[in-house]
Design a protein around this motif. Structure first.
Motif, PDB file in Angstrom:
ATOM      1  N   GLU A  29       0.838  -1.205   0.000  1.00  0.00           N
ATOM      2  CA  GLU A  29       0.000   0.000   0.000  1.00  0.00           C
ATOM      3  C   GLU A  29       0.873   1.255   0.000  1.00  0.00           C
ATOM      4  OE1 GLU A  29      -3.916   0.197   2.109  1.00  0.00           O
ATOM      5  OE2 GLU A  29      -2.948  -1.304   3.368  1.00  0.00           O
ATOM      6  N   ARG A  30       0.293   2.350  -0.456  1.00  0.00           N
ATOM      7  CA  ARG A  30       0.972   3.642  -0.478  1.00  0.00           C
ATOM      8  C   ARG A  30       0.087   4.664   0.211  1.00  0.00           C
ATOM      9  NH1 ARG A  30       4.980   3.712  -4.707  1.00  0.00           N
ATOM     10  NH2 ARG A  30       5.512   1.518  -4.949  1.00  0.00           N
TER      11      ARG A  30
ATOM     12  N   VAL B  14      13.557  10.496  -7.812  1.00  0.00           N
ATOM     13  CA  VAL B  14      13.034   9.792  -6.639  1.00  0.00           C
ATOM     14  C   VAL B  14      11.594   9.347  -6.891  1.00  0.00           C
ATOM     15  CG1 VAL B  14      12.374  10.089  -4.218  1.00  0.00           C
ATOM     16  CG2 VAL B  14      14.593  10.911  -5.027  1.00  0.00           C
ATOM     17  N   GLU B  15      10.802  10.194  -7.530  1.00  0.00           N
ATOM     18  CA  GLU B  15       9.427   9.804  -7.869  1.00  0.00           C
ATOM     19  C   GLU B  15       9.403   8.544  -8.734  1.00  0.00           C
ATOM     20  OE1 GLU B  15       7.314  14.242  -7.860  1.00  0.00           O
ATOM     21  OE2 GLU B  15       7.961  13.317  -9.736  1.00  0.00           O
ATOM     22  N   ALA B  16      10.255   8.522  -9.760  1.00  0.00           N
ATOM     23  CA  ALA B  16      10.296   7.354 -10.638  1.00  0.00           C
ATOM     24  C   ALA B  16      10.732   6.115  -9.876  1.00  0.00           C
ATOM     25  CB  ALA B  16      11.246   7.616 -11.812  1.00  0.00           C
ATOM     26  N   ALA B  17      11.711   6.271  -8.967  1.00  0.00           N
ATOM     27  CA  ALA B  17      12.182   5.129  -8.179  1.00  0.00           C
ATOM     28  C   ALA B  17      11.084   4.597  -7.269  1.00  0.00           C
ATOM     29  CB  ALA B  17      13.403   5.541  -7.359  1.00  0.00           C
ATOM     30  N   LEU B  18      10.387   5.498  -6.581  1.00  0.00           N
ATOM     31  CA  LEU B  18       9.337   5.067  -5.657  1.00  0.00           C
ATOM     32  C   LEU B  18       8.129   4.508  -6.394  1.00  0.00           C
ATOM     33  CD1 LEU B  18       9.505   7.940  -3.016  1.00  0.00           C
ATOM     34  CD2 LEU B  18      10.475   5.634  -2.863  1.00  0.00           C
ATOM     35  N   ALA B  19       7.860   5.022  -7.587  1.00  0.00           N
ATOM     36  CA  ALA B  19       6.758   4.472  -8.382  1.00  0.00           C
ATOM     37  C   ALA B  19       7.044   3.019  -8.758  1.00  0.00           C
ATOM     38  CB  ALA B  19       6.541   5.313  -9.631  1.00  0.00           C
ATOM     39  N   ALA B  20       8.335   2.677  -8.923  1.00  0.00           N
ATOM     40  CA  ALA B  20       8.718   1.312  -9.299  1.00  0.00           C
ATOM     41  C   ALA B  20       8.965   0.417  -8.080  1.00  0.00           C
ATOM     42  CB  ALA B  20       9.984   1.349 -10.154  1.00  0.00           C
TER      43      ALA B  20
ATOM     44  N   ASP C  91       8.393  -1.956  -5.052  1.00  0.00           N
ATOM     45  CA  ASP C  91       7.324  -2.944  -4.870  1.00  0.00           C
ATOM     46  C   ASP C  91       6.964  -3.166  -3.408  1.00  0.00           C
ATOM     47  OD1 ASP C  91       9.492  -4.356  -3.933  1.00  0.00           O
ATOM     48  OD2 ASP C  91       9.144  -6.153  -5.139  1.00  0.00           O
ATOM     49  N   GLY C  92       7.490  -2.349  -2.502  1.00  0.00           N
ATOM     50  CA  GLY C  92       7.134  -2.464  -1.093  1.00  0.00           C
ATOM     51  C   GLY C  92       6.053  -1.482  -0.711  1.00  0.00           C
ATOM     52  N   ALA C  93       5.781  -1.394   0.603  1.00  0.00           N
ATOM     53  CA  ALA C  93       4.785  -0.449   1.128  1.00  0.00           C
ATOM     54  C   ALA C  93       5.453   0.897   1.371  1.00  0.00           C
ATOM     55  CB  ALA C  93       4.173  -0.990   2.406  1.00  0.00           C
ATOM     56  N   LEU C  94       4.652   1.935   1.317  1.00  0.00           N
ATOM     57  CA  LEU C  94       5.177   3.295   1.412  1.00  0.00           C
ATOM     58  C   LEU C  94       4.258   4.126   2.302  1.00  0.00           C
ATOM     59  CD1 LEU C  94       7.396   5.183   0.112  1.00  0.00           C
ATOM     60  CD2 LEU C  94       5.657   5.792  -1.563  1.00  0.00           C
ATOM     61  N   ILE C  95       4.855   4.790   3.305  1.00  0.00           N
ATOM     62  CA  ILE C  95       4.130   5.779   4.109  1.00  0.00           C
ATOM     63  C   ILE C  95       4.928   7.067   4.036  1.00  0.00           C
ATOM     64  CG2 ILE C  95       3.312   6.422   6.404  1.00  0.00           C
ATOM     65  CD1 ILE C  95       2.977   3.488   7.048  1.00  0.00           C
ATOM     66  N   VAL C  96       4.309   8.130   3.555  1.00  0.00           N
ATOM     67  CA  VAL C  96       5.051   9.354   3.279  1.00  0.00           C
ATOM     68  C   VAL C  96       4.316  10.580   3.796  1.00  0.00           C
ATOM     69  CG1 VAL C  96       4.030   9.482   0.965  1.00  0.00           C
ATOM     70  CG2 VAL C  96       6.118  10.754   1.452  1.00  0.00           C
ATOM     71  N   VAL C  97       5.073  11.473   4.420  1.00  0.00           N
ATOM     72  CA  VAL C  97       4.579  12.806   4.761  1.00  0.00           C
ATOM     73  C   VAL C  97       5.113  13.762   3.703  1.00  0.00           C
ATOM     74  CG1 VAL C  97       4.813  14.739   6.350  1.00  0.00           C
ATOM     75  CG2 VAL C  97       4.359  12.460   7.243  1.00  0.00           C
ATOM     76  N   SER C  98       4.220  14.449   3.036  1.00  0.00           N
ATOM     77  CA  SER C  98       4.617  15.428   2.029  1.00  0.00           C
ATOM     78  C   SER C  98       3.475  16.397   1.785  1.00  0.00           C
ATOM     79  CB  SER C  98       5.004  14.743   0.718  1.00  0.00           C
ATOM     80  OG  SER C  98       5.349  15.697  -0.264  1.00  0.00           O
ATOM     81  N   HIS C  99       3.844  17.666   1.588  1.00  0.00           N
ATOM     82  CA  HIS C  99       2.852  18.676   1.206  1.00  0.00           C
ATOM     83  C   HIS C  99       2.873  18.903  -0.308  1.00  0.00           C
ATOM     84  CE1 HIS C  99       2.093  19.634   5.369  1.00  0.00           C
ATOM     85  NE2 HIS C  99       3.366  19.899   5.585  1.00  0.00           N
ATOM     86  N   ASP C 100       3.672  18.110  -1.007  1.00  0.00           N
ATOM     87  CA  ASP C 100       3.829  18.265  -2.456  1.00  0.00           C
ATOM     88  C   ASP C 100       2.841  17.343  -3.166  1.00  0.00           C
ATOM     89  OD1 ASP C 100       4.608  18.257  -5.110  1.00  0.00           O
ATOM     90  OD2 ASP C 100       6.745  18.265  -4.673  1.00  0.00           O
ATOM     91  N   ARG C 101       1.738  17.913  -3.635  1.00  0.00           N
ATOM     92  CA  ARG C 101       0.692  17.114  -4.272  1.00  0.00           C
ATOM     93  C   ARG C 101       1.195  16.429  -5.526  1.00  0.00           C
ATOM     94  NH1 ARG C 101      -2.966  14.069  -2.804  1.00  0.00           N
ATOM     95  NH2 ARG C 101      -3.228  15.605  -1.125  1.00  0.00           N
ATOM     96  N   ASP C 102       2.046  17.078  -6.286  1.00  0.00           N
ATOM     97  CA  ASP C 102       2.599  16.443  -7.479  1.00  0.00           C
ATOM     98  C   ASP C 102       3.390  15.191  -7.112  1.00  0.00           C
ATOM     99  OD1 ASP C 102       2.180  18.190 -10.036  1.00  0.00           O
ATOM    100  OD2 ASP C 102       2.634  19.615  -8.463  1.00  0.00           O
ATOM    101  N   PHE C 103       4.157  15.269  -6.036  1.00  0.00           N
ATOM    102  CA  PHE C 103       4.937  14.122  -5.576  1.00  0.00           C
ATOM    103  C   PHE C 103       4.025  12.976  -5.167  1.00  0.00           C
ATOM    104  CE2 PHE C 103       6.884  11.788  -2.043  1.00  0.00           C
ATOM    105  CZ  PHE C 103       8.050  11.342  -2.643  1.00  0.00           C
ATOM    106  N   LEU C 104       2.989  13.269  -4.396  1.00  0.00           N
ATOM    107  CA  LEU C 104       2.074  12.217  -3.944  1.00  0.00           C
ATOM    108  C   LEU C 104       1.378  11.542  -5.125  1.00  0.00           C
ATOM    109  CD1 LEU C 104       0.481  13.953  -0.823  1.00  0.00           C
ATOM    110  CD2 LEU C 104       2.347  12.279  -0.890  1.00  0.00           C
ATOM    111  N   ASP C 105       0.997  12.331  -6.116  1.00  0.00           N
ATOM    112  CA  ASP C 105       0.365  11.750  -7.302  1.00  0.00           C
ATOM    113  C   ASP C 105       1.358  10.874  -8.070  1.00  0.00           C
ATOM    114  OD1 ASP C 105      -1.977  13.060  -6.691  1.00  0.00           O
ATOM    115  OD2 ASP C 105      -1.625  14.720  -8.073  1.00  0.00           O
TER     116      ASP C 105
ATOM    117  N   VAL D  73       3.972   9.143  -7.007  1.00  0.00           N
ATOM    118  CA  VAL D  73       4.340   7.866  -6.384  1.00  0.00           C
ATOM    119  C   VAL D  73       3.147   6.941  -6.222  1.00  0.00           C
ATOM    120  CG1 VAL D  73       6.271   8.938  -5.182  1.00  0.00           C
ATOM    121  CG2 VAL D  73       4.087   8.696  -3.989  1.00  0.00           C
ATOM    122  N   GLY D  74       1.961   7.398  -6.605  1.00  0.00           N
ATOM    123  CA  GLY D  74       0.799   6.513  -6.640  1.00  0.00           C
ATOM    124  C   GLY D  74       0.157   6.248  -5.299  1.00  0.00           C
ATOM    125  N   VAL D  75      -0.069   7.305  -4.519  1.00  0.00           N
ATOM    126  CA  VAL D  75      -0.686   7.146  -3.199  1.00  0.00           C
ATOM    127  C   VAL D  75      -2.081   6.536  -3.327  1.00  0.00           C
ATOM    128  CG1 VAL D  75      -1.711   8.481  -1.314  1.00  0.00           C
ATOM    129  CG2 VAL D  75       0.645   8.922  -2.015  1.00  0.00           C
TER     130      VAL D  75
END
Length: 539
Positions: free
Chosen positions: A374-375, A503-509, A511-525, A527-529
């Motif tokens: 999950e992301r 970093v976005e491309a790396a996190l998008a690829a 295959d583990g779970a991801l929990i992230v704090v970010s105010h950057d909406r582009d970043f969250l989109d 990485v596939g939250v």
């Protein structure tokens, strides 16, 4: 002149002519910059270390160029990345209005003199209230010490100061760093409603979408692109595709010329061998043999010279094409597989909360279950307990109420990449975080993340923000047991845009779970939250 008269803004507030800048150790950041900044809003982008903040300092007049000239035709003010906050400073001092407010106070108390009456700005209090309200600090007492303000509140206070000053050209260095979503919107609105111009160094793509043009700084100089971020990206991708095509063409041309040169060498060898055979057979007069040899040598020489010139031209074109690709290439951060199954329990919080030893509640009891890759984005205003939650998830903190289950390996990467130590080399960091590995293992792992040879021996303190995050990922992701849960706390705050996208491309690829704090909406989109957890302050 009527008091309501507003003088026109100058068309060009600051002009740079042939300007160059160097680091204290003599490294050239940029040279021969010729740019003008006026009433438009300019976004400045470029990789960390290319001189973006230095450019702002030159425009502001707080640093001198190594070469060239800078002319100023209007007022300039700026917001630094980390504004100074001297001990004992009050809100009024931070806003630059302490003397003006004191003058009004003396007049109101009946102790003002003629000079006070002559210089009093009776519109100040109303403008001050408006400026504080515009940045979300309504009612802030002018005599309050700034030491009690949070980092985000101090940044808002600086924005209010700039709102009051209303310079012809406003300079902002990463103005939305450390701000929550609401405060980021305030910054964007401040820039949008200005009558004057602005120069903004930022990796906030929502902010860059609102600019009139983008200046891209690099070791190759400054490239000016009209329009905002989305148009810039479109042009950049076209430029990358064109550079890749040019490189392919140059490689094919160089290979063709190399084959031609090889054929010339083989022809010469065959002619030389044939001449020797004829000489040994004695079937041709010596003088005729010499004439033919001279003719053949001249012809072969011309052919070899032509082939050499063509190969030299092809090699030069190939080198230029490679430089073009290097100039526009995207960073690449590979992420090894973790093998996390879909149904695996990754994390479970049961009524988990945390309070300080003195009983102040920072995080209210929270239930959270994470299963499989999950992301999850953790959002909320500054002070809502987001970082505390991440530390509970990772195990740096234990809950003061409820419980936390952590059945899979996890890694926490904060914006300061505290997993790395400033005085250690990258190889040392990898070996510390991956016990049982060898120096060769470390070199190979770091090379996959673009730290090759001597770069792997760099000390952490020497790295840029983007390099530090890339190094941290290399150290935690390439061991014998890669983490199946990555916990990220504002990972993009100190990254340039190329590094953010990598970093976005790396996190998008990943295959583990991801929990992230970010105010950057582009970043969250990017990485596939999958879902969001919105926290609120407990107070």
């Amino acid at each position: 002149m009527p008091s309501s008269f507003v003088p026109p803004r100058p068309a060009s507030v600051v002009t740079l002519s042939g300007v160059g800048a160097r680091t204290p150790d003599g490294r050239t950041l940029f040279s021969d910059l010729t740019l003008a900044f006026g009433r438009e809003t300019t976004g400045v982008v470029g990789r960390n270390g290319c001189g973006k903040s230095t450019l702002l300092r030159l425009i502001a007049g707080v640093a001198a160029p190594f070469e060239g000239t800078i002319t100023q035709a209007g007022s300039v003010d700026w917001l630094e990345q980390e504004p100074a906050d001297p001990p004992g400073r009050t809100v009024a001092e931070a806003l630059g209005v302490e003397a003006d407010l004191a003058r009004i106070a003396r007049i109101t108390a009946g102790s003002g003199d003629a000079d006070d009456l002559d210089r009093a700005d009776w519109s100040l209090e109303a403008r001050l209230d408006e400026a504080l309200a515009a940045v979300g600090l309504s009612g802030l007492d002018a005599v309050r010490p700034t030491a009690g303000l949070s980092g985000g509140e101090r940044t808002r206070l600086e924005l209010a100061r700039l709102e009051l000053a209303d310079p012809d050209l406003l300079l902002l260095d990463e103005p939305t760093n450390h701000l929550d979503a609401e405060a980021r919107d305030l910054v964007r609105d401040l820039i949008a409603r200005r009558r004057g111009g602005a120069v903004v160094v930022s990796h906030d793509r929502a902010l860059l979408r609102r600019v009139d043009r983008i200046v891209e700084l690099s070791e190759f100089g400054a490239a000016v692109h009209g329009g905002g971020w989305d148009l810039y990206v479109e042009r950049r991708e076209a430029e990358r595709a064109a550079a890749a095509r040019a490189l392919g063409d140059a490689e094919r041309e160089a290979a063709q010329r190399a084959r031609e040169a090889q054929r010339e060498r083989e022809k010469k060898a065959r002619r030389d061998a044939a001449g020797k055979r004829e000489g040994r057979s004695g079937g041709m007069p010596r003088i005729l043999m010499g004439m033919r040899a001279d003719q053949a040598q001249d012809s072969a020489g011309r052919g070899r010279a032509l082939a050499a010139r063509r190969q030299e031209a092809a090699d030069a074109a190939l080198a230029e094409a490679r430089t073009g690709v290097e100039r526009v290439r995207a960073l690449d951060v590979p992420m090894p597989p973790t093998g996390l199954p879909e149904g695996r329990l990754v994390l479970r919080l049961t009524a988990a909360g945390w309070s300080t030893p003195k009983g102040r509640r920072i995080l209210a009891p929270l239930d959270l279950t994470v299963t499989g890759p999950e992301r999850i984005a953790v959002t909320g205003p500054n002070g809502a307990g987001k970082t505390t939650l991440l530390r509970l998830v990772h195990g740096d903190l234990e809950p003061t109420s409820g419980s936390v289950e952590r059945p899979v390996p996890a890694a926490l990467l904060d914006q300061k990449t505290a997993v790395l130590r400033p005085d250690e080399t990258l190889v040392d960091a990898w070996l510390r975080l991956n016990p049982g590995g060898t120096a060769n293992d470390a070199q190979a792992a770091l090379a996959r993340f673009l730290f090759r040879n001597a770069a792997a021996r760099k000390r952490v303190a020497e790295l840029s923000g983007g390099e530090r995050l890339r190094a941290a990922l290399a150290c935690v992701m390439t061991g014998t047991r890669p983490p199946q849960l990555l916990v990220l706390d504002e990972p993009t705050n100190h990254l340039d845009l190329d590094a953010v996208e990598a970093v976005e491309a790396a996190l998008a690829a990943y295959d583990g779970a991801l929990i992230v704090v970010s105010h950057d909406r582009d970043f969250l989109d990017a990485v596939g939250v999958d879902r969001e957890i919105a926290l609120r302050p407990c107070g």
